[in-house]
Design an enzyme around this catalytic site. Structure first.
Site, PDB file in Angstrom:
ATOM      1  CG  ASP A  20      -2.092   0.924   1.099  1.00 34.47           C
ATOM      2  OD1 ASP A  20      -2.361   1.405  -0.023  1.00 34.47           O
ATOM      3  OD2 ASP A  20      -2.753   1.187   2.127  1.00 34.47           O
ATOM      4  CG  ASN A  22       1.897   1.648  -5.170  1.00 33.32           C
ATOM      5  OD1 ASN A  22       2.738   1.413  -4.303  1.00 33.32           O
ATOM      6  ND2 ASN A  22       1.439   0.719  -5.991  1.00 33.32           N
ATOM      7  CG  HIS A  37      -0.316   2.269  -9.268  1.00 35.96           C
ATOM      8  ND1 HIS A  37      -0.528   1.915  -7.963  1.00 35.96           N
ATOM      9  CD2 HIS A  37      -1.409   2.995  -9.639  1.00 35.96           C
ATOM     10  CE1 HIS A  37      -1.693   2.407  -7.561  1.00 35.96           C
ATOM     11  NE2 HIS A  37      -2.244   3.067  -8.563  1.00 35.96           N
ATOM     12  CB  SER A  65      -8.750  -5.293  -3.111  1.00 32.31           C
ATOM     13  OG  SER A  65      -9.251  -3.989  -3.348  1.00 32.31           O
ATOM     14  CD  GLU A  67     -13.217  -4.896  -1.406  1.00 31.81           C
ATOM     15  OE1 GLU A  67     -12.069  -5.287  -1.704  1.00 31.81           O
ATOM     16  OE2 GLU A  67     -14.092  -5.636  -0.908  1.00 31.81           O
ATOM     17  CG  ASN A  68      -7.820  -1.922  -5.220  1.00 36.57           C
ATOM     18  OD1 ASN A  68      -6.933  -2.746  -4.957  1.00 36.57           O
ATOM     19  ND2 ASN A  68      -8.054  -0.899  -4.402  1.00 36.57           N
ATOM     20  CD1 TRP A  69     -12.756  -5.624  -9.301  1.00 36.75           C
ATOM     21  CD2 TRP A  69     -11.925  -4.767 -11.194  1.00 36.75           C
ATOM     22  NE1 TRP A  69     -12.054  -6.618  -9.941  1.00 36.75           N
ATOM     23  CE2 TRP A  69     -11.532  -6.127 -11.104  1.00 36.75           C
ATOM     24  CE3 TRP A  69     -11.511  -4.029 -12.308  1.00 36.75           C
ATOM     25  CZ2 TRP A  69     -10.756  -6.755 -12.078  1.00 36.75           C
ATOM     26  CZ3 TRP A  69     -10.739  -4.660 -13.289  1.00 36.75           C
ATOM     27  CH2 TRP A  69     -10.370  -6.003 -13.160  1.00 36.75           C
ATOM     28  NE  ARG A  71      -7.646   2.191  -5.572  1.00 39.57           N
ATOM     29  CZ  ARG A  71      -6.430   2.221  -5.060  1.00 39.57           C
ATOM     30  NH1 ARG A  71      -5.408   2.523  -5.847  1.00 39.57           N
ATOM     31  NH2 ARG A  71      -6.220   1.953  -3.787  1.00 39.57           N
TER      32      ARG A  71
HETATM   33  C1  IPE Z   1      -5.510  -2.707  -0.194  1.00 36.97           C
HETATM   34  O1  IPE Z   1      -5.128  -1.383  -0.402  1.00 36.97           O
HETATM   35  C2  IPE Z   1      -5.438  -3.471  -1.469  1.00 36.97           C
HETATM   36  C3  IPE Z   1      -4.126  -3.555  -2.074  1.00 36.97           C
HETATM   37  C4  IPE Z   1      -2.980  -3.139  -1.584  1.00 36.97           C
HETATM   38  C5  IPE Z   1      -4.105  -4.224  -3.329  1.00 36.97           C
HETATM   39  P1  IPE Z   1      -6.216  -0.239  -0.574  1.00 36.97           P
HETATM   40  O2  IPE Z   1      -5.464   1.040  -0.642  1.00 36.97           O
HETATM   41  O3  IPE Z   1      -7.123  -0.550  -1.685  1.00 36.97           O
HETATM   42  O4  IPE Z   1      -7.037  -0.351   0.782  1.00 36.97           O
HETATM   43  P2  IPE Z   1      -7.908   0.717   1.564  1.00 36.97           P
HETATM   44  O5  IPE Z   1      -8.895   1.259   0.609  1.00 36.97           O
HETATM   45  O6  IPE Z   1      -6.970   1.755   2.064  1.00 36.97           O
HETATM   46  O7  IPE Z   1      -8.511  -0.061   2.685  1.00 36.97           O
HETATM   47  C1  IPE Z   2      -1.558   0.308  -3.373  1.00 37.39           C
HETATM   48  O1  IPE Z   2      -1.348   1.664  -3.386  1.00 37.39           O
HETATM   49  C2  IPE Z   2      -1.792  -0.266  -4.751  1.00 37.39           C
HETATM   50  C3  IPE Z   2      -3.172  -0.676  -5.023  1.00 37.39           C
HETATM   51  C4  IPE Z   2      -4.142  -0.700  -4.174  1.00 37.39           C
HETATM   52  C5  IPE Z   2      -3.463  -1.136  -6.369  1.00 37.39           C
HETATM   53  P1  IPE Z   2      -2.555   2.696  -3.418  1.00 37.39           P
HETATM   54  O2  IPE Z   2      -2.921   2.964  -4.818  1.00 37.39           O
HETATM   55  O3  IPE Z   2      -3.654   2.215  -2.540  1.00 37.39           O
HETATM   56  O4  IPE Z   2      -1.877   3.992  -2.778  1.00 37.39           O
HETATM   57  P2  IPE Z   2      -2.520   4.977  -1.717  1.00 37.39           P
HETATM   58  O5  IPE Z   2      -3.001   4.132  -0.573  1.00 37.39           O
HETATM   59  O6  IPE Z   2      -3.636   5.692  -2.397  1.00 37.39           O
HETATM   60  O7  IPE Z   2      -1.373   5.860  -1.326  1.00 37.39           O
HETATM   61 MG    MG Z   3      -4.082   2.408  -0.585  1.00 40.16          MG
END
Ligand code: IPE
Ligand code: IPE
Ligand code: MG
Length: 244
Positions: A20, A22, A37, A65, A67-69, A71
């Site tokens: 986490d 990036n 990333h 994750s 949930e990342n869809w 974004r």
């Molecule tokens: C968790 O990070 C998922 C990954 C690192 C792939 P997120 O940044 O998506 O999690 P939340 O939203 O802070 O809980």
């Molecule tokens: C983790 O970094 C990578 C993924 C979840 C794909 P983030 O993209 O969540 O970075 P922050 O948490 O917004 O800094």
């Molecule tokens: Mg994050």
């Protein structure tokens, strides 16, 4: 140097990492999130090599994750194409280091190109024996648990046959020991739907380091700190000392 401080007789067999930070890393540099990333790939390479170097059997990396869809589409698309190019480029690194690649998650929901690239790398590295890297992609632990329950019901398994061991066989981590150590970077202290069943007794380690800055030394530091903890599994400290 943390590497010398590692007790090689007490290594975790399985380490899981939530990569986490990036986006925040990029922001501190006045760049777009996707630059963060891209920069995270170097951290992945170094961490994977570090894990193989000291003899970690399994390394699970939470890369995307379910949930990342949600974004912005632009970020999701960029992440998917980064995934394709990274797997493509890094397969050589995996072969050079005798590392096997596998993946867990709802892989069918990934773009076709991504699935193909992934399958190709999994196939190529399948006989490697040093360390297994498990990519968690489009992964959600609740999704995984529900899937396991559905499967168990579908197979008509009788109530008295259902136990922890059987249930574990229906999870995507089947055959993989539970992680002794879960690391999360970027200072966030939450699980975010990662390996809920499997981390029941894992040691949790949080570091403020943002993922693109994470290197094998940070992994070694986490292992050293893990090794000085006393894992009691509900027992008393005295009992644990007697057992050792
Ligand atoms: C968790 O990070 C998922 C990954 C690192 C792939 P997120 O940044 O998506 O999690 P939340 O939203 O802070 O809980
Ligand atoms: C983790 O970094 C990578 C993924 C979840 C794909 P983030 O993209 O969540 O970075 P922050 O948490 O917004 O800094
Ligand atoms: Mg994050």
């Amino acid at each position: 140097m943390f590497k010398e401080k590692i007790d090689t007789n007490n290594l975790p067999k399985h380490i899981a990492i939530t990569m986490d930070g990036n986006g925040r890393w990029a922001k501190t540099k006045g760049k777009f999130r996707i630059f963060g990333h891209k920069s995270g790939v170097k951290a992945v390479r170094d961490t994977v090599e570090g894990a193989a170097e000291i003899g970690i059997d399994f390394l699970t990396l939470y890369a995307f994750s379910t949930e990342n869809w949600d974004r912005p589409k632009k970020e999701v698309d960029a992440l998917m194409s980064l995934l394709v190019s990274t797997i493509n480029k890094e397969t050589t690194t995996l072969m050079d280091n005798n590392i096997k690649l596998t993946a867990i998650g709802d892989l069918n929901s990934l773009p076709k190109k991504c699935q193909e690239e992934l399958q190709e790398s999994i196939e190529k590295t399948k006989n490697n024996t040093r360390t297994t890297v498990i990519l968690a992609l489009s992964y959600s632990s609740r999704w995984e648990i529900l899937n396991a329950i559905k499967q168990i019901v579908k197979e008509g398994i009788k109530e008295d046959q259902v136990n922890e061991n059987l249930f574990s066989q229906y999870l995507t981590t089947k055959g993989v020991p539970n992680p002794e150590l879960l690391i999360r970077t970027s200072g966030e202290q939450r699980i975010s739907n990662f390996l809920l069943w499997q981390i029941a007794y894992s040691e949790l380690y949080f570091t403020d380091v943002l993922w693109p800055d994470f290197r094998r030394e940070d992994l070694f530091e986490a292992i050293v700190k893990y090794q000085i903890r006393e894992r009691r599994f509900g027992k008393t400290s005295e009992q644990i000392k007697e057992e050792n």
